[in-house]
Write a protein that holds these residues in place. Structure first.
Motif, short mmCIF file in Angstrom:
data_model
loop_
_atom_site.label_atom_id
_atom_site.label_comp_id
_atom_site.label_asym_id
_atom_site.label_seq_id
_atom_site.Cartn_x
_atom_site.Cartn_y
_atom_site.Cartn_z
N ASP A 71 0.82 -1.21 0.00
CA ASP A 71 0.00 0.00 0.00
C ASP A 71 0.85 1.26 0.00
O ASP A 71 0.45 2.28 -0.52
CB ASP A 71 -0.92 0.03 1.22
CG ASP A 71 -1.89 -1.13 1.23
OD1 ASP A 71 -2.07 -1.74 0.16
OD2 ASP A 71 -2.46 -1.42 2.29
N THR A 72 2.02 1.19 0.61
CA THR A 72 2.89 2.36 0.74
C THR A 72 4.11 2.26 -0.17
O THR A 72 5.20 2.70 0.18
CB THR A 72 3.35 2.54 2.20
OG1 THR A 72 4.05 1.37 2.61
CG2 THR A 72 2.17 2.79 3.11
N SER A 77 6.51 3.65 6.97
CA SER A 77 5.65 4.84 7.07
C SER A 77 6.48 6.13 7.04
O SER A 77 6.07 7.10 6.41
CB SER A 77 4.81 4.77 8.35
OG SER A 77 5.64 4.70 9.48
N TYR A 80 7.66 6.72 3.45
CA TYR A 80 6.51 7.02 2.60
C TYR A 80 6.05 8.47 2.81
O TYR A 80 5.81 9.19 1.86
CB TYR A 80 5.38 6.04 2.89
CG TYR A 80 4.16 6.23 2.03
CD1 TYR A 80 4.20 5.92 0.68
CD2 TYR A 80 2.98 6.72 2.56
CE1 TYR A 80 3.09 6.09 -0.13
CE2 TYR A 80 1.86 6.89 1.77
CZ TYR A 80 1.92 6.57 0.42
OH TYR A 80 0.82 6.76 -0.36
N ASN A 81 5.95 8.90 4.08
CA ASN A 81 5.56 10.28 4.38
C ASN A 81 6.59 11.26 3.85
O ASN A 81 6.23 12.32 3.32
CB ASN A 81 5.36 10.47 5.88
CG ASN A 81 4.13 9.75 6.39
OD1 ASN A 81 3.21 9.49 5.65
ND2 ASN A 81 4.13 9.42 7.66
#
Length: 175
Positions: A71-72, A77, A80-81
């Motif tokens: 998903d990323t 995380s 990805y951010n």
């Protein structure tokens, strides 16, 4: 006989019925037990689902050592951010480069805080015209500063968009 203090050390008195916990700590303890029991029940019901989800994890594509998901874009995380923030910044800079004209003058880069007609300081009360200049209260109207914008043509275009021509079908024969 003296009542024992709360086993969690909050300073209140506990009781034997509540496992030497005060009423607040005992309620929190019950909530934690309930959460643990629901998680166990959920894990017992769907162990294959959990294993399948764990198999979706791969090492982060940026090589930071954390796990990423499909998903990323196979990134953790944080990475990805960071990539999303970088994309937003590059999009904003592209928009700024495309919107700003190529002027090397120092006047184009400074803040416009003077009237274009009378050179009076306007500060925060300046009026920006459609021609792109800032004017004082006296010269804010297009007639006062000889504005080059053709307001009639703009109005005609807006009216043409809002009011399309409606033509009815022609009659074949009249009675």
């Amino acid at each position: 006989m003296e009542r024992p203090l709360c086993a969690k050390g909050c300073g209140f008195y506990g009781s034997v019925e509540t496992q030497n916990l005060c009423s607040k700590c005992y309620k929190d303890f019950q909530k934690e037990e309930e959460l643990v029991n629901t998680k166990r029940a959920k894990a017992d019901k769907e162990p294959q689902e959990i294993v399948r989800k764990m198999m979706d994890f791969e090492l982060c594509a940026n090589g930071c050592g954390f796990f990423g998901m499909a998903d990323t874009r196979n990134m953790c995380s944080n990475c990805y951010n960071d990539s999303l923030n970088l994309e937003e910044r590059t999009d904003k800079t592209k928009a700024l480069v495309l919107d700003t004209p190529m002027h090397s003058d120092a006047q184009a880069q400074c803040v416009k805080n003077r009237c274009k007609s009378c050179n009076k300081k306007v500060g925060l009360t300046g009026f920006e015209c459609r021609c792109g200049n800032v004017f004082c209260g006296m010269h804010r109207y297009p007639e006062e500063h000889a504005c080059t914008v053709d307001f009639k043509a703009i109005g005609r275009v807006i009216l043409a968009k809002e009011n399309p021509v409606c033509k009815g079908d022609k009659l074949q024969s009249r009675a």
